[in-house]
Design an enzyme around this catalytic site. Structure first.
Site, short mmCIF file in Angstrom:
data_model
loop_
_atom_site.label_atom_id
_atom_site.label_comp_id
_atom_site.label_asym_id
_atom_site.label_seq_id
_atom_site.Cartn_x
_atom_site.Cartn_y
_atom_site.Cartn_z
N SER A 248 8.44 35.71 -7.55
CA SER A 248 7.97 36.72 -6.59
C SER A 248 9.09 37.40 -5.82
O SER A 248 9.36 38.59 -5.99
CB SER A 248 6.96 36.09 -5.63
OG SER A 248 5.84 35.59 -6.33
N GLU A 249 9.77 36.67 -4.96
CA GLU A 249 10.77 37.28 -4.09
C GLU A 249 12.15 37.49 -4.72
O GLU A 249 12.80 38.50 -4.43
CB GLU A 249 10.93 36.43 -2.82
CG GLU A 249 9.72 36.44 -1.93
CD GLU A 249 9.83 35.42 -0.82
OE1 GLU A 249 9.51 35.77 0.33
OE2 GLU A 249 10.22 34.27 -1.10
N PRO A 250 12.64 36.56 -5.55
CA PRO A 250 14.02 36.71 -6.05
C PRO A 250 14.35 38.07 -6.67
O PRO A 250 15.45 38.59 -6.43
CB PRO A 250 14.13 35.58 -7.09
CG PRO A 250 13.17 34.54 -6.62
CD PRO A 250 12.01 35.30 -6.02
N SER B 171 7.59 32.40 -2.31
CA SER B 171 7.57 32.42 -3.78
C SER B 171 7.07 31.13 -4.40
O SER B 171 7.10 30.97 -5.61
CB SER B 171 8.96 32.75 -4.36
OG SER B 171 9.41 34.00 -3.89
#
Length: 347
Positions: free
Chosen positions: A287-289, A113
């Site tokens: 992005s990932e969270p 991210s």
């Protein structure tokens, strides 16, 4: 957690709890459930990126950077921060494809991210170096001289109009992380108790991007992460045979999320008023969270299945916590519903 109380209010969580209870009383074989998840996700700058910025005689700017554009909007944000730092129009800036023939030895994997964020940091570093170089020419021009005039003056002074920036090292105030990403989600699902089929009726996500560099891109990243998370938590079950061979080795047996798995209603809101003191221009990663927000889907499924089990006397109140394990696939949910022939007695 930033945004938890806000998303509980904006999703009408309390009133919808009553609606879910009413729905479940009126429907024996279709049950609904609500799930709530707060998320705290550590963002760590574990890699380094570089960016090469060149200014050409016509005033155009070309950037070759280490971070890889893969649809997340990295190139767009790099252009934005370059334009802001140099004080020029975005139309003057072009991104060249990343290549080890030009750039960038120190750049590592684009992931975690932070690829976009650190590539932007490296670009700003290069642009700050160029601003320092251009200041020598700017001092000999009238205030507010056009960009092309500034560039021409710098070239006439034989100033180098190229700079390579690096993301550098950053202290980690919270252990292994440079800062924390916060979010929260409220999800409502409807489960077909007989088949195990799941429909995400509604999902509300509140996400903290700090001061977003590009809200449109960040919203897209959050929405995409939500759908990926729904796949990870519900459809993408990896199965192995007794001999260790992979059984789910094609799209007939392995089920990535499809258009039908997208929530019927998906509300994503960026949390306001939480600038990131250590982020570039006070921003945060996106992005990932948000994928972790979809853990609320599993909790909602659990509550829906529990409503059916309680109604049929299969479990006692308070006995159902943790009964659903991810991925909560159709098969897993149907088995968990524990349908027996006696459940079909006619009154």
């Amino acid at each position: 957690v930033h945004g938890l109380s806000e998303v509980l209010n904006s999703s009408q969580y309390i009133s919808r709890q009553a609606d879910v209870i009413t729905f479940n009383k009126n429907n024996k074989w279709r049950k609904r459930g609500l799930g709530v998840v707060p998320v705290r996700f550590g963002i760590g700058y574990g890699t380094a990126f570089s960016s090469l910025v060149n200014i050409y005689p016509d005033g155009s700017v070309v950037i070759t950077k280490g971070g890889i554009e893969m649809g997340q909007g990295l190139d767009t944000k790099v252009i934005q921060v370059c334009a802001k730092t140099l004080g020029i129009d975005m139309d003057l800036i072009t991104i060249h494809l990343t290549t080890t023939g030009v750039n960038n030895g120190p750049s590592e994997v684009t992931g975690g991210s932070v690829g976009t964020e650190l590539t932007c940091v490296a670009t700003v570093d290069a642009c700050n170096q160029l601003n320092e170089i251009l200041s020598q020419a700017r001092s000999q021009l009238p205030p507010g001289a056009p960009w092309t005039t500034l560039v021409s003056k710098a070239l006439s002074m034989n100033l180098p109009l190229a700079a390579r920036g690096f993301s550098g090292s950053h202290p980690k105030p919270s252990g292994n992380f440079n800062y924390e990403s916060y979010s929260a989600a409220v999800t409502e699902v409807e489960v077909d108790i007989l088949t195990g089929e799941i429909q995400v009726v509604r999902m509300d996500v509140m996400f903290d991007c700090g001061y977003s560099l590009n809200p449109a891109l960040d919203l897209g990243q959050i929405e995409g992460a939500v759908v990926m998370g729904i796949g990870a938590y519900t459809t993408e079950d990896v199965l192995y045979g007794d001999d260790g061979s992979l059984i789910t080795n094609n799209f007939w047996t392995y089920k990535p999320p499809s258009a039908f798995d997208i929530p019927v209603t998906l509300n994503v809101t960026l949390f306001n008023g939480a600038p990131n003191p250590v982020g570039l221009f006070s921003s945060k990663a996106s992005s990932e969270p948000p994928m972790l927000c979809t853990a609320s889907v599993v909790l909602a499924i659990e509550n829906a299945v529990a409503a059916s089990l309680l109604e049929r006397g299969k479990i006692n109140p308070g006995q159902y916590s943790g009964i659903v394990k991810a991925p909560a696939s159709v098969v897993a949910v149907q088995e968990l519903a524990n349908i027996q022939p006696s459940d079909f007695n006619l009154n």
